[in-house]
Design a protein around this motif. Structure first.
Motif, PDB file in Angstrom:
ATOM      1  N   LEU A   1       0.827  -1.204   0.000  1.00 42.42           N
ATOM      2  CA  LEU A   1       0.000   0.000   0.000  1.00 42.42           C
ATOM      3  C   LEU A   1       0.863   1.257   0.000  1.00 42.42           C
ATOM      4  N   ASP A   2       1.942   1.231   0.769  1.00 41.39           N
ATOM      5  CA  ASP A   2       2.860   2.365   0.796  1.00 41.39           C
ATOM      6  C   ASP A   2       3.443   2.625  -0.590  1.00 41.39           C
ATOM      7  N   ALA A   3       3.846   1.549  -1.255  1.00 40.81           N
ATOM      8  CA  ALA A   3       4.523   1.698  -2.546  1.00 40.81           C
ATOM      9  C   ALA A   3       3.598   2.265  -3.612  1.00 40.81           C
ATOM     10  N   VAL A   4       2.374   1.769  -3.693  1.00 37.56           N
ATOM     11  CA  VAL A   4       1.476   2.210  -4.752  1.00 37.56           C
ATOM     12  C   VAL A   4       0.980   3.635  -4.526  1.00 37.56           C
ATOM     13  N   SER A   5       1.023   4.094  -3.285  1.00 35.35           N
ATOM     14  CA  SER A   5       0.461   5.417  -2.984  1.00 35.35           C
ATOM     15  C   SER A   5       1.508   6.482  -2.690  1.00 35.35           C
ATOM     16  N   THR A   6       2.798   6.145  -2.787  1.00 30.52           N
ATOM     17  CA  THR A   6       3.847   7.110  -2.462  1.00 30.52           C
ATOM     18  C   THR A   6       3.752   8.344  -3.356  1.00 30.52           C
ATOM     19  N   PRO A   7       3.653   9.535  -2.771  1.00 27.26           N
ATOM     20  CA  PRO A   7       3.557  10.741  -3.587  1.00 27.26           C
ATOM     21  C   PRO A   7       4.913  11.150  -4.147  1.00 27.26           C
TER      22      PRO A   7
END
Length: 375
Positions: free
Chosen positions: A325-331
């Motif tokens: 989840l962190d990877a796909v949503s990193t701004p």
């Protein structure tokens, strides 16, 4: 490195907010949906049921604003609290800044005249002598920080406020406000109410570290991105509900239907399926366990929605799924924040291994709850 999940937490477990002694639920009930004046929301019977459900589960932190549903939100909330004689049991938070629709230049903004007017209006609608938390709703770009902080401190000293917070302000403004409070002996800022979700993570560039350093707990609003992360919205389909209604408005807080966000939504759905949890619960759980977050505002239009939201802290997301989840949503990391990434920091010391001071070098910092709040 993925963030470590905290143990499961019932709604009746309370964390202190920032460096204050105010104990609040990890899930706050947002009551912007109390009232139908804006074309969506709950009628009075449904709002009463949602309120009862939340407090019966042990929740104590309720969030409203003078502008919500043109004042109906505050009025109904006050009625519900009085009907059950729960005022001393609950933490009531409201906000000021927005003009309530009248053509009067001083009935909006953050000047002393409007703050005093707004507080009196909120107290009257809520039917209470004091607010546990009052937030400045948004930076008006005009009023000096000194005027705001002095006025809020006067209201605390007068017994009309217990604690103060800031919402939707620049990080430099919040830092200046807290510094003024420390320097002049004003009531300090205990909370930062900021937008935070899997699709809106920009506060991580500065606010998370600032809140931790300066003692301001983050209270996250729109953790489900106005319902996008609940799972009821799909790409290439006709949409209904609040997000669809507001999609064509000029309010950027509702403009979520983008290709990037559809990608985040797809990964969220995969993770939710792997752990057999609804998407809304996974999204709420992710936000609640981010560094610096003290509480998450979870709104609901029906008792069924609230029941699902209240179960969002009853489980831990496996670390490998948090990492996805962190990877796909990193701004995107803009200037100057890319200078503070691990890759750039490593260049400072010529490749030498440099660590922080060992435990015990300095006095430990008092942390809220289990550390998920703020130092």
């Amino acid at each position: 490195m993925p963030h470590t999940q905290t143990p499961t937490q019932p709604i009746s477990q309370y964390f202190t907010l920032g460096r204050s002694g105010l104990r609040v639920s990890r899930l706050s009930l947002g009551v912007m949906t109390f009232g139908t004046e804006w074309g969506w929301g709950s009628d009075k019977a449904s709002a009463q049921a949602i309120f009862d459900q939340y407090v019966d589960a042990g929740g104590n932190f309720l969030d409203t604003a003078d502008v919500y549903t043109n004042g109906t939100s505050e009025t109904w909330l006050g009625e519900f609290v009085r009907a059950r004689n729960l005022r001393d049991h609950l933490v009531l938070a409201s906000k000021f800044t927005f003009n309530l629709g009248e053509r009067n230049a001083n009935m909006g903004g953050n000047g002393r005249k409007n703050i005093l007017r707004a507080v009196e209006g909120s107290l009257k609608r809520l039917g209470t002598d004091y607010l546990d938390m009052l937030y400045l709703h948004a930076w008006d770009q005009i009023t000096p920080t000194e005027e705001v902080m002095r006025t809020l401190d006067d209201l605390v000293r007068a017994g009309k406020l217990r604690h103060i917070g800031l919402s939707d302000v620049p990080a430099w403004y919040a830092a200046r406000a807290q510094t003024l409070a420390e320097w002049r002996g004003f009531e300090p800022v205990s909370a930062l109410q900021l937008q935070y979700s899997l699709v809106e993570r920009n506060i991580e560039h500065e606010f998370t570290r600032m809140g931790t350093e300066l003692g301001m707990g983050i209270v996250a609003w729109s953790p489900l991105a106005s319902g996008l992360l609940s799972g009821k919205y799909k790409p290439n389909e006709k949409h209904e509900g609040r997000l669809a209604i507001m999609q064509g408005s000029s309010n950027p807080a509702f403009q979520y239907m983008t290709e990037r966000n559809w990608g985040i939504l797809a990964e969220l759905e995969k993770v939710a399926n792997e752990i057999a949890r609804p998407m809304n619960q996974v999204a709420l759980n992710w936000v609640a366990n981010r560094p610096g977050v003290a509480s998450v505002i979870a709104g609901a239009s029906t008792p069924a929605q609230l029941a699902s939201n209240l179960a969002a802290l009853d489980f831990a997301i496996p670390a490998e799924l948090v990492a996805r989840l962190d990877a796909v949503s990193t701004p995107v990391t803009p200037f100057p924040y890319y200078f503070f990434t691990n890759a750039m920091q490593g260049m400072f010391y010529g490749g030498a291994t440099v660590g922080d001071k060992p435990a015990g070098y300095r006095a430990p910092v008092l942390v809220s709850g289990n550390g998920a709040g703020v130092a």
